[in-house]
Design a protein around this motif. Structure first.
Motif, PDB file in Angstrom:
ATOM      1  N   LEU A 163       1.220   2.793  -7.900  1.00 49.98           N
ATOM      2  CA  LEU A 163      -0.163   2.576  -7.217  1.00 49.98           C
ATOM      3  C   LEU A 163      -1.175   3.658  -7.452  1.00 49.98           C
ATOM      4  O   LEU A 163      -0.924   4.733  -7.195  1.00 49.98           O
ATOM      5  CB  LEU A 163      -0.011   2.233  -5.654  1.00 49.98           C
ATOM      6  N   ASP A 164      -2.338   3.217  -7.656  1.00 51.91           N
ATOM      7  CA  ASP A 164      -3.461   4.069  -8.176  1.00 51.91           C
ATOM      8  C   ASP A 164      -4.069   4.238  -6.979  1.00 51.91           C
ATOM      9  O   ASP A 164      -4.685   3.494  -6.069  1.00 51.91           O
ATOM     10  CB  ASP A 164      -4.365   3.286  -9.129  1.00 51.91           C
ATOM     11  N   LEU A 165      -4.053   5.487  -6.293  1.00 52.42           N
ATOM     12  CA  LEU A 165      -4.483   5.631  -4.948  1.00 52.42           C
ATOM     13  C   LEU A 165      -5.788   6.442  -4.949  1.00 52.42           C
ATOM     14  O   LEU A 165      -6.246   7.153  -3.910  1.00 52.42           O
ATOM     15  CB  LEU A 165      -3.687   6.684  -4.284  1.00 52.42           C
ATOM     16  N   GLY A 197       1.022  -1.170  -0.130  1.00 51.65           N
ATOM     17  CA  GLY A 197       0.081  -0.057   0.019  1.00 51.65           C
ATOM     18  C   GLY A 197       0.705   1.267  -0.104  1.00 51.65           C
ATOM     19  O   GLY A 197       0.264   2.331   0.115  1.00 51.65           O
ATOM     20  N   ARG A 198       2.104   1.054  -0.227  1.00 47.54           N
ATOM     21  CA  ARG A 198       3.203   2.254  -0.061  1.00 47.54           C
ATOM     22  C   ARG A 198       3.315   2.858   1.203  1.00 47.54           C
ATOM     23  O   ARG A 198       2.469   2.939   1.952  1.00 47.54           O
ATOM     24  CB  ARG A 198       2.976   3.032  -1.056  1.00 47.54           C
ATOM     25  N   TYR A 217      -4.255  -5.589  -4.419  1.00 49.38           N
ATOM     26  CA  TYR A 217      -4.642  -4.159  -4.184  1.00 49.38           C
ATOM     27  C   TYR A 217      -3.278  -3.347  -4.369  1.00 49.38           C
ATOM     28  O   TYR A 217      -3.331  -2.332  -4.961  1.00 49.38           O
ATOM     29  CB  TYR A 217      -5.150  -3.982  -2.733  1.00 49.38           C
ATOM     30  N   GLY A 242      -4.887  -1.097  -7.090  1.00 55.73           N
ATOM     31  CA  GLY A 242      -5.255  -0.159  -6.342  1.00 55.73           C
ATOM     32  C   GLY A 242      -7.019   0.130  -5.925  1.00 55.73           C
ATOM     33  O   GLY A 242      -7.324   0.912  -5.446  1.00 55.73           O
ATOM     34  N   THR A 243      -7.297  -1.173  -6.255  1.00 50.76           N
ATOM     35  CA  THR A 243      -8.866  -1.311  -5.787  1.00 50.76           C
ATOM     36  C   THR A 243      -9.130  -2.917  -5.323  1.00 50.76           C
ATOM     37  O   THR A 243      -8.647  -3.610  -5.508  1.00 50.76           O
ATOM     38  CB  THR A 243      -9.559  -0.984  -7.375  1.00 50.76           C
ATOM     39  N   SER A 289      -8.330   5.764  -1.722  1.00 49.78           N
ATOM     40  CA  SER A 289      -7.698   6.825  -0.376  1.00 49.78           C
ATOM     41  C   SER A 289      -7.866   8.116  -0.657  1.00 49.78           C
ATOM     42  O   SER A 289      -8.298   8.672   0.220  1.00 49.78           O
ATOM     43  CB  SER A 289      -6.242   6.111  -0.031  1.00 49.78           C
ATOM     44  N   THR A 312      -5.051   9.594 -11.948  1.00 50.50           N
ATOM     45  CA  THR A 312      -5.904   8.340 -11.537  1.00 50.50           C
ATOM     46  C   THR A 312      -6.574   8.157 -12.723  1.00 50.50           C
ATOM     47  O   THR A 312      -7.690   8.586 -12.950  1.00 50.50           O
ATOM     48  CB  THR A 312      -6.850   8.476 -10.352  1.00 50.50           C
ATOM     49  N   ASN A 353      -1.332   5.937   3.500  1.00 51.23           N
ATOM     50  CA  ASN A 353      -2.545   5.385   2.814  1.00 51.23           C
ATOM     51  C   ASN A 353      -3.347   4.609   3.942  1.00 51.23           C
ATOM     52  O   ASN A 353      -2.885   3.790   4.670  1.00 51.23           O
ATOM     53  CB  ASN A 353      -1.923   4.448   1.876  1.00 51.23           C
TER      54      ASN A 353
END
Ligand code: NA
Ligand code: NA
Lengths: 125, 108, 159, 141, 835, 539, 114
Positions: free
Chosen positions: E735-737, A47-48, F203, F207-208, E740, F4, A70
């Motif tokens: 990563l697509d955030l 999740g970085r 994830y 990211g989903t 969040s 995004t 995050n």
């Protein structure tokens, strides 16, 4: 940062697997705990990472002012920790009862459900 | 040194000291030799952790870490008494069973 | 009485940790404190320590002083290069004057918190506290130290 | 653990921890904490109580069987979700109401709060169940 | 299509099933007359079908279809071929039902028997009338199932069970192949309906050419097993373990002919190829010779008949394989004749057995005076079987021998085989008609007398039909044989059957061949005992056959299964786990590094240069501060401490270190909630461990020897490495955030919470939390159950026997009592202490 | 936010507006009601007599809700209900297509049957220590797994199911149960942990967590990474589904608890693994699934061939049945493996393909194997043993049980016209259409061996009069007749279930049609994505 | 926040850290459980307590100060109890003090089994 933690996760997995392969239920339980920690760390890592800024919106603000850690992986890990803890507790008590009833230090000797020398299928009709 | 610099310096030094302290205590947990020694060292590790958290709170300015430190104090205490109880119960069971001589050091 | 004092204390602690001194929060603290006290209602049975606030403060000051002094003493001991020479550990039986559970507990805890001494056990007849001391050059002096220090003040608090 | 010192001090510690646990529970929505951690602390308190004063004391103290408490927790959490049914919104939607107390403080009452209380009760109930059952079991042996 | 006929076709197929359901009731109410009552059903079907004869053979086939499932239809189709089979099934079925009522009168399971045999009849009716190949297959398998139940009817005997199993295994296995074949056939034809396939010329031209042989082999696998072709023949004689009505029905008129029916049905679709014209005659011929020779070896009359049945099936398969007009007409005539006489002979043998207590041909003699009707029936049947003049069999034989006129050397061989086969089967027929009934009367286990009407009426009528059909051969041919043969051939056949009395058409050459057949047969008949003795001596030398092979295969399968199963399911938990972790390593390393490794290997062997460099990523180690490193170091030390902990106790205490370190890592990277929870959970785990573990043996060391340490360690390192690689691979892409970010934007504004993690838990993803607390609650209940069920509660419920073999119940109750008493004692003690 | 891809977060569109139709709650009830009911039962633990009736009422309501849902999906396509205020992918949505609904209906009905059957053997203390609660929680977990549209939420329901199954597994307290539970516990726990690892990594890649969103976005991610993740999913779900070679936990444990519990497990638990595998690998990560095609095919063939050998080798009745359950898993895996190959376009090839076959097979396996275990329970009760060598003589002793057993034996073997035939047919058909001849061959060999195994069980337990172990054909004199309680609560529900199996075998069109819809919905998940409201994001 | 508070906080942080480290060294160096306990339950508690106090100075905000005080109170309440319980348990269970222990008045009446 993530890379070092990725390697650390690898060590967690390695150790947990090594423990899980010992035939002692107690050691296996320790392996389960470590495995859970490894998975949690892993989710945290993928999740970085963000250093030291918790995902909490400061009082009086509507949105965080800076980059924050995050939050989603954290929530997932929280759920996973709780679930892992519940299952760990169950397995622990199960181990305890298995010790009591089966007197087994070694899972190889726990052969009630799968007997050591199972009967051969009858050669008849 | 400005107050901020001094504080930063103090925090850096303190983190170093605490890290060192944690490593030393970890070493004691690993070495033993007896079970209560390890328990004691674990208890100490929690104490150091409390300090560490407090320092991080100062470092980051997030006071919310303090609550974690407080809870850790309460809960670490519980772990220690649980272990103490464990030491006692085990001894009781062994002596009531009379099966083996009491040799606590032998178990590490 | 103790019930009330404890509840009030808990309510105050509540407001402290929750960081809001509004009346509503104090009331909430009182309610929570009451519930918490209710949980342990069976175990809290001793009459008051209400009017002894001053003595308590004096006891606390004594304790803080002792804590600091003996911490330094232990620190020096720990860091001294010839540790084994300076160590003279021993377990002594400290004869108790204090009688009630609360007194004994408080004394034992203070002994423990004071560096150099550690309460290991209380005898079953409650006549002795067994104290482990890190250095016992003089047994009688140590006993006198405790009896005239903490124990006296505690008895004063509880009398 | 039948020692004067512990027996004497434990109840106070228990009370402290219970208060603290509620504190952690209630502030969870805005600061670290929440039902789970609060429940853990409360359960720890009960466990300690059990170690110090015996299981029967704890059982007497909490009146309900801890498992029933846990059941009530799940019930409460699901009811917090079912509240949506009456608002014609989806399951588990957060509904908020603000109550103004006589002294002017505004207190927010919300379904997430009840949900979190449910979590608290579940954790408290289950851990207490486990700890008490084990403690009891151990004494019987 | 008239809808009333639709429905009556459906009813024709299903009526026996309906009857089967009420059969046990009927048996209960009418007892010994059940056969007569239930016989009404097949009789009605027979009459209905007979009424359709002209319509079907002259006008057009009947069809009916009902949608069933997913493009499949429950569809029926009645043409000449189906009609002949249908009439045989229902007609002979009528006699069999009546016969069964008498044969098994008073048997406790007569109801079940009637039920099974009616179900079998329905299955056969459905099979021969099916249009959709799927419908056909369903009925095909139903015949296997019902015959399994019928063959095993005498279930107390192992031989019966073995025979039933054999039949199920052989025919069931063939059926599975058939299924695949039929589906492929359907795909090729573009329709599931046989009627469409018949009208689709050139199915296997072009793309589908490659499918022909697989389809043919799969279909043949089904047909050959069902029709007992060598080497799948052995189940048929063994099936004689069944009660005689079953043998008479299943193994004469019907089930075994299902395979023949299928071949006949599909000949227009699959036939007229080299493969067809080779495989079928070869298998059929071998089966014919084998069956007819082996028949001579037997003394049990049922066995004799069974082997000749097998021979007859071989004859039919051979003829269908030849596939000419004469062959088809010969086949259908032979088939009809065979059904008549074989059904009759089985019933006679059954009656003999029933009345005398034996069916050993050497132990029966001179019964004609006592059982005259049976004797007459037997003679009629034997005459038909021999294909003597004026019988249906005779005309069939003539048609068969006509094949020789094609001049093809292969066909000459076929006729030669047919002559030998016919001759040898003739021996059996004559033997059964002569030996028991004529000669000196000898003692038999029961005192013989003629059977009741139910036992004798069927064989008598069938015997008469066998002759009568021959006498009216022209009409017989026009109505039945030629329409059927047309369907088999897929072409129109001019009516060319002529009565023997119609001298203009008399073919002396063929008649000569018939005469040779009879001569050969009678010759062997006179030396039957010697022949039998000779064959038995051969059998003593050559013991092995597929029948013994079946046992060896079955037991071998069982032994092999046991070995394989015990190898895979050894009951050793750590080996199960090893497998999982090896796969875990493979699952990560394989996809990530498999292709490059394989490319390198290939490069190595082909001598080219290695193309792939393993994309091992470089670690960004310098990013961490010293105190973060210290925590990681502590985590590593904690893990090390757990691994090297000499005893379990040491390992448990050491466990706290790594959990503590993880909590600190969470804290350092902005996750106070996680840190908080991790501390709590870690501590609580330790507390529960401490509560639980006082009674466990924790002093034991890790019992692994060095090899195991190396093995486990290697696997662990590989899996850990694989997971690290997977994480690094994930980290190598951004990563697509957006989730969040959304939470950050709405947490305060909409969800009224500043702690985003908590808001996620109780609002955004509250459902997870609801599940989570359910897990916790359930764990609580389960743990309490684990602890308590041992110590508390009554031992057993309301009269429920707990299974045997659990053991230790007395021990448990003793310990329960003990613990209960100590618990009450300790309660008293603690009560005192608290007071 | 700029990077995004494709998403522009404006607050209102990301949140629910307007009222929620009561009908949407049909998605929620199958999960929420059992949870709620379990909580109520737990609070009423001092009142054993209310447990069963309340549980019954809850399950009946769940069935009603599931059936309504299924009919609605058959009518209008997939249904989604978002939990809370948050539209996907931000919140958790329950999303059901035909596969979900079909499985949920079957599970709920079987839970009802098992609940009834359990009344014939359950002890008072088992009631007191939570039998009915476990049952409801298990149902909640199973239905949650089927209905959820969120991958992490799926993990949560897996765990609910797992812990409830633990409870059911140990509730008798017998020693053999503990042994079985240890193996079941550790192996399954590790299986779900591997699943969790895969979720975490997924994830980190996409990211989903929303399934529809994953399906939309999967093609944008690095295929190598995703393949490794898919392999982890395969392993985790493979363990859960008891596929070769990671199926050891099933034969090690399924025979140890009460027969009713065995039946429930046999019917339901492994199918959840199959469901998850289909959902994740076929619907969400189709490209990765193609990469792993060979592996899945090998697993399928291995399972198909080896499982019936176990059934042949076993002398413990319920253990033998466990191997038959596993064989069915192999068939479902074969269906998954087939689904990749594009159809030849033949007009006769079913639309649902391998997935449709797998779905119907799963329904068959759930029903047949549950009924089989229940029947085995009756057999064990009459013979007083679990060992087939000590059984015998039941053919004469009890006609209804004989009929039940033989029908189930043939249904399990896949012989027509019983229920088991249809999925086998569909699978063979799909396999031949896709030219997956090895899979078809394995399917047929499996059916062949299973037939032998079932026939042998029948022969030894029913036909044989005497006990095999005594080498006698003398009638078994140790048979006990079924008690009135066993007749009313044990035999009667089993008969009803078997009647349903027979009925579905004779009139399979609705089931096969639903299977077809399920297959189509999985292989072309557009409607699913649209129902969640993410259609715009499709590439 | 004033500069003074920062200096005080910094000093307290350093002192607290030093005490903690000393406690750790004590745990490492002292010869037996009972002597190690002296280091842990005093220097350790003092270290953690001082750090909390320093936080109070650093933040200088009523809610933080009160919470820090509460934290210290918790520490002072719990530390001696756990030390006592552990020492008692260890002694009862037969973990002997080191050889150099000069007097042991618990020994004659000891409940241990030797
Ligand atoms: Na301490
Ligand atoms: Na402490």
């Amino acid at each position: 940062m993530e890379h070092a933690l990725a390697a650390l996760c690898g060590v967690f997995f390695t150790v947990s697997i090594y423990m899980l392969l010992s035939r002692s239920l107690i050691r296996m339980l320790l392996g389960i705990t470590i495995l859970g920690n490894g998975v949690n760390l892993m989710i945290f890592t993928v999740g970085r990472l963000t250093r030291e800024v918790p995902p909490i919106v400061p009082d009086g603000l509507v949105q965080p002012a800076t980059d924050i850690a995050n939050p989603l992986p954290q929530a997932l890990i929280l759920t996973a920790i709780v679930i892992g803890f519940a299952l760990f507790s169950f397995l622990l008590v199960l181990t305890y009862r298995a010790y009591e009833e089966l007197d087994a230090d070694n899972t190889d000797t726990m052969r009630l459900a799968e007997p050591e020398n199972p009967p051969s299928p009858p050669l008849s009709y | 040194m400005s107050p901020e610099q001094f504080l930063d310096f103090a925090i850096a030094v303190a983190l170093g000291l605490l890290s060192l302290a944690m490593l030393l205590v970890t070493w004691r947990i690993m070495r033993g030799p007896s079970l209560p020694d390890r328990i004691l060292a674990l208890d100490m590790l929690v104490n150091i952790g409390i300090g560490y958290i407090v320092i991080v709170a100062i470092k980051t300015g997030f006071m919310l870490y303090l609550d974690i430190a407080i809870s850790l104090g309460l809960i670490g205490f519980l772990a220690t008494i649980a272990f103490a109880r464990f030491v006692l119960q085990r001894w009781r069971i062994r002596t009531t069973n009379h099966s083996q001589p009491n040799n606590p050091e032998g178990e590490g | 009485m103790i019930f009330f004092i404890m509840t009030a204390t808990l309510a105050l602690i509540w407001t402290a940790i929750s960081g809001s001194f509004s009346l509503a929060n104090l009331l909430l603290g009182a309610i929570i404190g009451l519930i918490a006290m209710w949980v342990i209602r069976e175990r809290v049975s001793h009459p008051g320590l209400s009017k002894r606030l001053l003595k308590i403060v004096s006891l606390a000051l004594l304790f803080l002083y002792e804590l600091l002094i003996s911490s330094i003493r232990v620190a020096i001991l720990v860091l001294s290069p010839r540790l084994d020479k300076r160590l003279q550990p021993g377990i002594i039986a400290f004869p108790l004057t204090a009688k009630s559970d609360e007194e004994i507990t408080l004394l034992a805890n203070l002994i423990t918190l004071t560096p150099g001494t550690l309460s290991v056990d209380v005898s079953e007849d409650r006549k002795f506290i067994y104290v482990h001391a890190i250095a016992v050059p003089d047994r009688e002096a140590l006993i006198a130290d405790i009896a005239n220090g903490f124990e006296r003040k505690i008895i004063e608090v509880f009398e | 653990m039948n020692t004067v010192i512990f027996r004497t001090i434990a109840p106070y510690l228990v009370a402290l921890m219970m208060v603290f646990s509620v504190f952690v529970l209630l502030r969870g929505h805005n600061e670290p904490g929440g039902g789970f951690i609060g429940g853990l602390i409360a359960a720890s308190a009960l466990a300690m109580y059990g170690i110090a004063s015996g299981v029967s004391a704890v059982r007497k103290a909490i009146v309900f069987h801890p498992l029933s408490v846990a059941g009530f927790g799940v019930l409460l959490a699901s009811l917090a979700g079912f509240a949506s049914l009456f608002a014609e919104v989806p399951f588990l939607m957060g509904l908020w109401a603000t109550i103004t107390l006589p002294d002017g403080t505004e207190v927010a009452i919300s379904t997430p709060l009840f949900f979190d209380i449910g979590v608290y009760l579940v954790v408290l109930g289950v851990l207490a169940t486990v700890a008490l059952a084990l403690e009891e079991d151990d004494r019987s042996l | 299509m008239a809808s009333d006929q639709d429905f009556s076709l459906l009813l024709t197929a299903l009526a026996p099933f309906l009857a089967a359901f009420v059969a046990p009731l009927v048996v209960r109410f009418v007892g010994r007359y059940a056969g007569w009552v239930l016989g009404i059903v097949p009789a009605a079907i027979f009459i209905y079908l007979a009424g359709l004869t002209g319509f079907v053979s002259d006008v057009r086939p009947l069809a009916a279809a009902y949608p069933w499932a997913d493009g499949f239809e429950f569809s029926f189709y009645l043409d000449g071929l189906s009609l002949v089979f249908g009439l045989l099934i229902s007609g002979i079925g009528t006699f069999i039902v009546i016969y069964s009522g008498g044969y098994l009168a008073g048997h406790p399971h007569l109801g079940r028997f009637m039920s099974f045999i009616l179900m079998f009849m329905g299955s056969m009716m459905g099979l021969v009338m099916s249009d959709s190949v799927i419908t056909l297959f369903v009925f095909w398998e139903l015949t296997s199932i019902t015959s399994f139940l019928l063959i095993g009817f005498d279930h107390a005997r192992q031989a019966s069970r073995r025979a039933a199993m054999q039949a199920l295994v052989i025919t069931g296995g063939g059926g599975l192949a058939l299924l695949a074949g039929l589906i492929l056939l359907g795909y090729t034809a573009g329709s599931w309906n046989v009627s469409d396939m018949l009208n689709a010329p050139g199915l296997f031209e072009g793309d589908a050419a490659g499918l022909y042989l697989p389809i043919l082999l799969l279909v043949l696998a089904g047909a050959f097993t069902k029709s007992a072709q060598v080497p799948f023949h052995f189940w048929l004689p063994n099936a004689m373990e069944a009660p005689t009505p079953v043998s008479a029905y299943l193994h004469s008129a019907t089930m075994v002919k299902a395979g023949v029916y299928l071949l006949a049905r599909l000949h227009p679709v699959l036939g007229d190829t080299v493969e067809w014209n080779t495989i079928l005659p070869v298998f059929g011929g071998v089966t014919l010779l084998t069956g007819s020779i082996l028949a001579l070896r037997q003394t049990d009359m049922k066995q004799m008949l069974a082997y000749t049945t097998m021979g007859s099936l071989g004859m039919l398969v051979m003829l269908i394989g030849v596939g000419t007009e004469a062959a088809m007409l010969g086949a259908i005539l032979f088939l009809i004749a065979h059904s008549f006489y074989k059904g009759g002979l089985f019933m006679i043998v059954g009656t003999l057995d029933h009345e005398t207590g034996t069916r050993d041909i050497t132990r029966l003699s001179g019964l004609f005076s006592k059982m005259p009707v049976s004797g007459v029936s037997a003679i009629l049947a034997a005459v038909a079987m021999a294909g003597f003049l004026f019988t249906v069999g005779f005309y069939g034989k003539e048609e068969i021998y006509k094949i020789i006129t094609s001049g093809n050397p292969m066909d000459v061989l076929v006729v030669l085989v047919a002559i030998v086969g016919n001759a040898l089967m003739l021996v059996v027929g004559v033997a059964i008609a002569v030996k028991p009934f004529f000669g000196p009367a000898i003692e038999t286990p029961l005192s013989p007398h003629e059977g009741p009407p139910s036992l004798i009426v069927g064989s008598l009528i069938l015997g008469i039909l066998g002759i009568g059909g021959g006498l009216m051969v022209v009409e017989f041919g026009d109505y039945f044989a030629i329409p059927a043969a047309q369907a088999m051939l897929g072409e129109t056949i001019e009516g060319h059957l002529h009565s023997l009395l119609d001298f203009a058409y008399l073919n002396w050459a063929l008649l000569t061949l018939s005469a040779i057949t009879w001569g050969l047969g009678l010759f062997v008949f006179f030396f039957l005992d010697q022949t039998r003795a000779l064959l038995r001596r051969v059998a003593e030398v050559w013991r092995w056959g597929p029948d013994q092979g079946f046992d060896q295969a079955m037991f071998g399968l069982l032994r092999g299964s046991a070995r394989v199963t015990h190898f895979l399911h050894h009951g050793r938990l750590e080996l199960y786990l090893i497998l999982i972790f090896v796969l875990l390593a493979a699952a990560t390393i394989g996809p990530l590094y498999g292709p490059p490794i394989l490319a390198d290997l290939a490069a190595f062997f082909t001598g080219t240069e290695s193309q792939a460099l393993y994309p091992l990523m470089w670690f960004g180690l310098s990013e961490l501060t010293f105190y973060e490193w210290a925590i990681i170091l502590i985590a590593l030390l904690g893990l090390l401490a757990v691994v090297i902990g000499r005893t379990r106790l040491v390992a448990i205490v050491s466990l706290g270190i790594q959990g503590f370190a993880v909590a600190l890592i969470f804290m350092l990277f902005g996750a106070p909630d996680l840190s908080f929870t991790q501390f709590m959970v870690e501590t609580l785990s330790v507390v529960i461990l401490a509560l639980v573990m006082t009674r466990l043996h924790l002093d034991q060391r890790d019992s692994r020897v060095l090899e195991e340490v190396v093995r486990d360690g290697g696997i662990a390192v590989l899996a850990g490495l694989g997971m690290t690689m997977a994480i690094l691979s994930v980290l190598s892409h951004p990563l697509d955030l957006r989730l969040s970010e959304f939470f950050e934007q709405t947490s305060v504004a909409v969800a009224h919470g500043h702690n985003i993690v908590n808001v996620i838990l109780v609002d955004y993803r509250a459902l997870d939390t609801l599940g989570e607390i359910s897990v916790v609650m359930t764990a609580g209940i389960a743990i309490l159950a684990l602890i308590r069920i041992r110590t508390g509660g009554p031992k057993l419920g309301i009269g429920v026997p707990k299974k045997a073999g659990t053991g230790g119940s007395s021990r448990k109750s003793a310990s329960a009592r003990k613990s209960a008493s100590t618990r009450s004692k300790s309660r008293a003690k603690s009560g005192k202490a608290t007071a | 936010m700029a990077e995004t891809a494709g998403y522009n977060i404006d607050l209102p569109p990301a949140m629910i507006e307007g009222a929620t139709a009561i009908a949407d709650w049909t998605l929620v009830w199958p999960v929420a009601l059992p949870l709620f009911g379990a909580a109520v039962l737990l609070m009423a633990r001092k009142h054993p007599h209310v447990q069963a009736p309340l549980a019954l009422a809850v399950i009946a309501a769940v069935i009603a809700s599931c059936v309504t849902l299924m009919l609605r999906i058959a009518d209008t396509g997939p249904v989604a209900m978002t939990m809370g205020n948050w539209l996907p992918p931000f919140g958790i949505s329950f999303t059901a297509d035909m596969l979900s609904a079909l499985f949920a209906v079957t599970s709920s009905v079987l839970a009802l049957v098992v609940l009834l059957f359990a009344q014939s053997e359950i002890e008072p203390r088992e009631v007191r220590y939570g039998f009915h609660q476990f049952l409801l929680l298990l149902l909640a977990g199973i239905n949650g797994s089927f209905l959820t549209g969120d991958l992490f939420n799926l993990y949560v329901w897996f765990e609910v199911m797992l812990i409830a199954s633990f409870g059911l597994l140990v509730i008798g307290g017998r020693r053999i149960q503990l042994d079985g539970a240890v193996k079941y516990g550790f192996l399954n726990f590790i299986g779900t942990t591997i699943f969790l690892m895969a979720v975490g990594l997924l994830y980190g890649t996409l990211g989903t967590l929303n399934m529809a969103d994953i399906a939309v976005n999967a093609s944008r991610a690095d295929p190598t990474t995703l393949t490794a993740i898919a392999a982890l999913f395969l392993l985790g779900f493979g363990i859960k589904a008891a596929a070769f070679p990671v199926n050891a936990w099933l034969p090690a444990s399924y025979h140890t608890p009460d027969p009713a519990v065995s039946a429930l497990f046999a019917g339901l638990l492994t199918k959840v693994g199959v469901y998850a595998l289909i959902r994740v690998l076929v619907a969400l990560l189709p490209a990765m699934r193609i990469e792993l095609d060979m592996v899945i095919a090998i697993l399928a063939i291995g399972t198909l061939l080896l499982a019936p050998l176990g059934a042949l080798a076993e002398t413990n009745l319920r253990r033998a049945l466990g191997f038959i359950v596993i064989g069915g898993i192999g068939a479902m895996f074969a269906g998954i493996a087939m689904s990749v190959t594009t159809s030849s376009g033949n007009a006769l090839a079913g639309e649902g393909g391998g997935i449709g076959g797998a779905a119907v097979y799963a329904v068959h396996s759930m029903m047949t194997m549950t009924a089989f275990y229940l029947t085995a329970g009756l057999v064990e009760r009459m013979t007083g043993t679990t060992d087939t060598r000590y059984m015998g003589g039941l053919y004469g002793a009890n006609a209804p049980v004989s009929i039940l057993f033989i029908v189930l034996a043939f249904s399990a073997s896949g012989l027509p016209p019983f229920l088991g035939f249809w999925p086998k047919l569909t699978l063979v058909r799909a396999g031949l259409d896709a030219a997956e001849y090895w899979l078809v061959a394995a399917l047929l060999v499996n059916a062949f061996l299973t037939t032998i195994a079932c026939a042998r069980l029948w022969s030894h337990i029913f036909w044989r009069n005497g006990r095999e172990a005594d080498q006698t054909e003398q009638p078994n004199d140790r048979l006990k007749p079924l008690s009135a309680r066993a007749l009313r609560w044990g035999l009667a529900p089993t008969i009803v279930l078997v009647l349903a199996i027979v009925g579905l075998g004779l009139w399979p069109s609705a089931l096969i049609e639903y299977g077809r819809l399920a297959g189509v919905g999985i292989t072309a998940p557009d409607a699913y994505i649209e129902a969640v409201g993410l259609a715009g994001g499709a590439q | 926040m004033t500069a003074l508070m920062s200096y005080i906080a910094g000093v307290l942080v350093l002192i607290g850290a030093v005490f903690t480290l000393i406690a750790a060294i004590g745990i490492l160096r002292l010869p037996d459980l009972y002597t190690r306990m002296h280091a842990a339950s005093k220097a350790g508690t003092l270290g953690a307590g001082l750090l909390m106090v320093s936080l109070a100075f650093y933040a200088f905000d009523a809610s933080v100060v009160l919470r820090a005080m509460a934290g210290v109170l918790f520490l002072l309440l719990t530390a001696p109890v756990s030390a006592h319980l552990l020492a008692r348990a260890a002694y009862t269970a037969g973990y002997k003090p080191a050889e150099i222990t000069s007097i042991n008045e618990l020994d004659p009446k000891a409940k241990s089994n030797d």
